[in-house]
Design an enzyme around this catalytic site. Structure first.
Site, mmCIF file in Angstrom:
data_model
loop_
_atom_site.group_PDB
_atom_site.id
_atom_site.type_symbol
_atom_site.label_atom_id
_atom_site.label_comp_id
_atom_site.label_asym_id
_atom_site.label_seq_id
_atom_site.Cartn_x
_atom_site.Cartn_y
_atom_site.Cartn_z
ATOM 1 N N GLU A 188 0.789 -1.233 0.000
ATOM 2 C CA GLU A 188 0.000 0.000 0.000
ATOM 3 C C GLU A 188 0.821 1.284 0.000
ATOM 4 O O GLU A 188 0.504 2.214 -0.751
ATOM 5 C CB GLU A 188 -0.987 -0.001 1.178
ATOM 6 C CG GLU A 188 -2.174 -0.945 1.002
ATOM 7 C CD GLU A 188 -1.876 -2.385 1.317
ATOM 8 O OE1 GLU A 188 -0.753 -2.669 1.794
ATOM 9 O OE2 GLU A 188 -2.744 -3.244 1.099
ATOM 10 N N HIS B 70 -11.571 -3.978 9.145
ATOM 11 C CA HIS B 70 -12.117 -3.829 7.782
ATOM 12 C C HIS B 70 -13.482 -3.135 7.792
ATOM 13 O O HIS B 70 -14.265 -3.319 6.860
ATOM 14 C CB HIS B 70 -12.284 -5.192 7.109
ATOM 15 C CG HIS B 70 -11.028 -5.789 6.549
ATOM 16 N ND1 HIS B 70 -9.960 -6.160 7.326
ATOM 17 C CD2 HIS B 70 -10.655 -6.081 5.274
ATOM 18 C CE1 HIS B 70 -9.005 -6.676 6.549
ATOM 19 N NE2 HIS B 70 -9.408 -6.627 5.303
HETATM 20 C C1 LIG Z 1 -2.658 -4.484 4.259
HETATM 21 C C2 LIG Z 1 -3.672 -5.258 3.540
HETATM 22 N N1 LIG Z 1 -3.783 -5.116 2.216
HETATM 23 C C3 LIG Z 1 -4.713 -5.792 1.540
HETATM 24 C C4 LIG Z 1 -5.561 -6.624 2.188
HETATM 25 C C5 LIG Z 1 -6.636 -7.356 1.431
HETATM 26 N N2 LIG Z 1 -6.257 -8.761 1.339
HETATM 27 C C6 LIG Z 1 -6.673 -9.643 2.256
HETATM 28 S S1 LIG Z 1 -5.995 -11.139 2.040
HETATM 29 C C7 LIG Z 1 -5.162 -10.631 0.675
HETATM 30 C C8 LIG Z 1 -4.294 -11.590 -0.046
HETATM 31 C C9 LIG Z 1 -3.249 -12.123 0.844
HETATM 32 O O1 LIG Z 1 -2.516 -13.070 0.186
HETATM 33 P P1 LIG Z 1 -1.505 -13.975 0.994
HETATM 34 O O2 LIG Z 1 -0.708 -13.131 1.896
HETATM 35 O O3 LIG Z 1 -0.773 -14.791 0.000
HETATM 36 O O4 LIG Z 1 -2.424 -14.860 1.909
HETATM 37 P P2 LIG Z 1 -3.507 -15.933 1.427
HETATM 38 O O5 LIG Z 1 -4.801 -15.213 1.330
HETATM 39 O O6 LIG Z 1 -3.072 -16.492 0.137
HETATM 40 O O7 LIG Z 1 -3.514 -16.942 2.501
HETATM 41 C C10 LIG Z 1 -5.408 -9.294 0.426
HETATM 42 C C11 LIG Z 1 -4.840 -8.535 -0.697
HETATM 43 C C12 LIG Z 1 -5.430 -6.726 3.585
HETATM 44 N N3 LIG Z 1 -6.256 -7.491 4.305
HETATM 45 N N4 LIG Z 1 -4.474 -6.049 4.231
#
Ligand SMILES: Cc1ncc(C[n+]2csc(CCOP(=O)(O)OP(=O)(O)O)c2C)c(N)n1
Ligand SMILES: [Mg+2]
Lengths: 324, 341
Positions: free
Chosen positions: A60, A129
């Site tokens: 971000e 959120h």
């Molecule tokens: C700081 C932040 N940015 C964006 C999000 C939205 N978001 C939630 S999960 C996710 C993907 C995360 O991917 P990963 O770290 O690979 O975990 P996975 O969901 O694959 O277990 C995103 C972009 C968030 N929760 N927090």
């Protein structure tokens, strides 16, 4: 254009801006192939290609910072922050960089970027959120702040924001995406920086914005049955703030309530109440009343979540107390 | 319920099966409309990461997880009934219905919290490591996070501090290949994530996340090193079997990739290995699965019957209970307007 949804109106505004201005680019997490976490940018990557609809890593601060640099380099970036709750991570780029560049550099350059994001309760999304953090933005000189409540403003306020010479933080409400309404895409209801007054009555002014507009309208319908006629002001932008419209109506009615989903203490409602108290002191028959989010985080339990922010019932009860 | 056998792999299998079955029930809770919202992230396909690392930890160790953390928590001893109640937003849940799936925690089990901010819980382990050293304790702290968190600067700040201060810390990146709809090769120019350990002076390794024994073995070594002041960064390679959250049907990836990905199944692999080694027979495994299914079925009923939180509880725990809670909007209105009437 006819009947459409808040979500589709936002997408239409982005698409129309991208069509008319080749310098407009979208940049953010999941804005491309996924189509946006709430579906706002769906299909835009097919229409405009991956050079103008740019999917990013989960980074971000650099998304916002890249938008700052792009805006200083001749593009008109629309950065997307998936949830306003992440704004703290980007606050340096937003508040120390984007907001201050025009001033610090003696007016040499502006930062015409938009940070689109969404906030608010309504999805059991929990404490990290569901927040309403517009006060962080409003507290930062140099940033404009727009918060659409209606389908018409989802389109027009975004188009108007895209025409601003300075950074605009544009905060949508997650509970409004599926709402529908009429959109005349040629004629905005009011110009940039002006409030809209969808309802006029003589007994009380309710100043609000974003989803709470709909709660205020529903409360006003209930109050009308008791013979209390409310004027409702939808601010649309919090910076600039249309104090003239507020003053005109408060002077006429003598009673003012401000309604905001953000937490009460040191929030937008506090600023609005202070302004009204200063500007309209001689006309007020009651203190200006703040109806705002409780001074607490948001719970995941739907029951607790609903009762952590203003409801139409709370607005009605407060109005009755003021007018009894 | 703890299923104890004479086979270590069978025990690991049982825990992986418990996680998988629990998460299938979480899906059911959602379909029944009894979950608090739809932001439920299942770790199906990733069980070996949770169980392999979890089994190498010991009591007194602490950990943080990302939003996809049900598996890790169960592997560290969570009560699935209290988890399900929390996921349903009930008062009986681990966090009184305030946290839910993405913000579940239990300090007694060393769970310093799941986190809905990508990367949000990672630096806690640096602090936990500092505390362990200050208190001359030999406990260790593990940060579990997804591949998506490798986009966050905070990860690298924490890795640098852990290495610089030689803290008893392990970073575990569960690489399920996706962050929402973005495949890892669209999020980084070098998807060999374990290499990121090197410039910071951390031990780095990656391991096949379908092989729970391999995960347990390498995690065991890295944890021993970390306790001795040599922190590490472990990447567990696996595949996210289902959508990002309950509403996501993964339209951004093709069916062939998905069906191939789902073949990388750590639960099935452990089962086949157990049978082929003759450590346990198929019917004993079936019986084990049935007991687990019964245990997990009961979590849904437990959650359904659990108490809703009291409305007034929204003001609890903003601050320490020995101090006054925030005043409610209604309370304030009554004070201000009540007295004017
Ligand atoms: C700081 C932040 N940015 C964006 C999000 C939205 N978001 C939630 S999960 C996710 C993907 C995360 O991917 P990963 O770290 O690979 O975990 P996975 O969901 O694959 O277990 C995103 C972009 C968030 N929760 N927090
Ligand atoms: Mg991932």
């Amino acid at each position: 254009m006819g009947k459409t949804t808040y979500r589709d109106a936002l997408r239409q505004a982005l698409s129309d801006s991208m069509t008319t201005d080749p310098n407009v680019v979208l940049i953010g997490e999941e804005v491309g192939r996924y189509g946006g976490a709430y579906g706002v940018t769906k299909g835009l990557i097919d229409e405009f290609g991956p050079d103008r609809v740019i999917d990013t890593p989960i980074s971000e601060p650099s998304i916002v910072g890249a938008a700052v640099g792009a805006a200083m380099s001749g593009l008109r970036p629309v950065a997307e922050l998936m949830y306003v709750d992440f704004i703290g991570m980007t606050m340096d780029q937003l508040a120390n960089q984007a907001a201050k560049i025009r001033y610090m550099f003696g007016g040499q350059i502006g930062v015409p970027m938009i940070l689109r994001t969404q906030g608010g309760t309504g999805r059991s999304a929990g404490a990290q959120h569901s927040q309403s953090l517009e006060a962080y933005v409003m507290h930062t000189p140099g940033l404009r702040l727009a918060m659409p409540a209606t389908v018409s403003d989802a389109y027009h306020l975004l188009r108007q924001s895209m025409a601003q010479p300075d950074p605009v933080v544009f905060i949508e409400h997650k509970a409004l995406y599926a709402t529908s309404g009429e959109l005349d895409d040629q004629t905005p209801v009011v110009p940039w920086g002006k409030a809209h007054v969808p309802r006029q009555g003589d007994d009380l002014v309710i100043v609000t914005y974003s989803r709470q507009l709909h709660y205020a309208i529903s409360a006003a319908d209930t109050l009308a049955k008791d013979g209390i006629e409310a004027t409702i002001i939808d601010l649309r932008t919090l910076n600039p703030l249309d104090i003239d419209t507020i003053r005109t109506h408060v002077e006429r009615c003598g009673h003012a309530m401000v309604v905001s989903e953000g937490v009460m203490t040191a929030g937008v409602a506090a600023e609005l109440a202070a302004r009204i108290s200063e500007e309209c002191f001689d006309f007020l028959e009651n203190p200006v009343i703040r109806i705002a989010g409780e001074d607490i985080p948001i719970s995941v339990s739907p029951l607790l979540e609903t009762n952590s922010v203003p409801t139409p019932e709370l607005i009605v009860d407060a109005a009755r107390m003021m007018r009894s | 319920m703890e299923t104890q056998t004479n086979s270590r792999l069978a025990d690991l299998y049982a825990m992986m099966r418990r996680i998988r079955t629990f998460e299938e029930r979480v899906g059911e809770l959602f379909v029944r409309g009894q979950s608090a919202g739809s932001m439920l992230h299942l770790s199906i396909g990733e069980e070996a990461a949770a169980v392999g690392v979890g089994t190498a930890m010991r009591d007194g160790d602490t950990f943080t997880t990302h939003h996809r953390g049900h598996g890790v928590f169960l592997a560290r001893g969570a009560d699935p009934r209290l988890m399900m109640a929390e996921i349903a937003g009930k008062e009986t849940g681990y966090c009184s219905g305030k946290g839910g799936s993405m913000h579940i925690a239990d300090m007694k089990l060393g769970h310093l919290g799941a986190n809905a901010i990508v990367g949000g819980g990672i630096p806690f382990v640096v602090g936990a490591g500092l505390a362990a050293r200050q208190k001359s304790s030999d406990s260790l702290s593990v940060a579990f996070f997804g591949d998506g968190a490798t986009g966050q600067g905070i990860l690298y700040e924490s890795m640098n501090m852990a290495a610089l201060w030689r803290l008893p810390v392990l970073f575990v990146c569960i690489n399920n290949q996706y962050g929402m709809g973005t495949r890892i090769d669209n999020a980084t120019a070098d998807p060999d994530l374990y290499k990121r350990a090197i410039p910071f002076g951390l031990r780095g390794a990656s391991v096949d996340g379908t092989d729970v024994e391999a995960v347990a073995e390498i995690a065991g070594k890295m944890i021993t090193d970390a306790r001795a002041g040599k922190p590490g960064f472990l990447v567990v390679d696996c595949y996210r079997f289902y959508g990002h959250a309950r509403m996501d049907k993964s339209p951004y990836r093709d069916d062939a990739e998905e069906s191939e990905g789902r073949l990388r199944d750590p639960v099935i692999k452990a089962r086949e290995t157990l049978i082929s080694r003759g450590e346990i027979d198929g019917s004993s495994l079936d019986e084990m699965d049935q007991n687990i299914a019964a245990e997990m079925d009961a979590t849904i009923d437990f959650a359904a019957d659990a108490r809703e939180p009291q409305l007034d509880s929204i003001f609890d725990d903003v601050y320490d209970p020995s101090t006054p809670p925030p005043e409610s909007v209604r309370g304030r209105l009554a004070r201000i307007l009540g007295q004017r009437q």
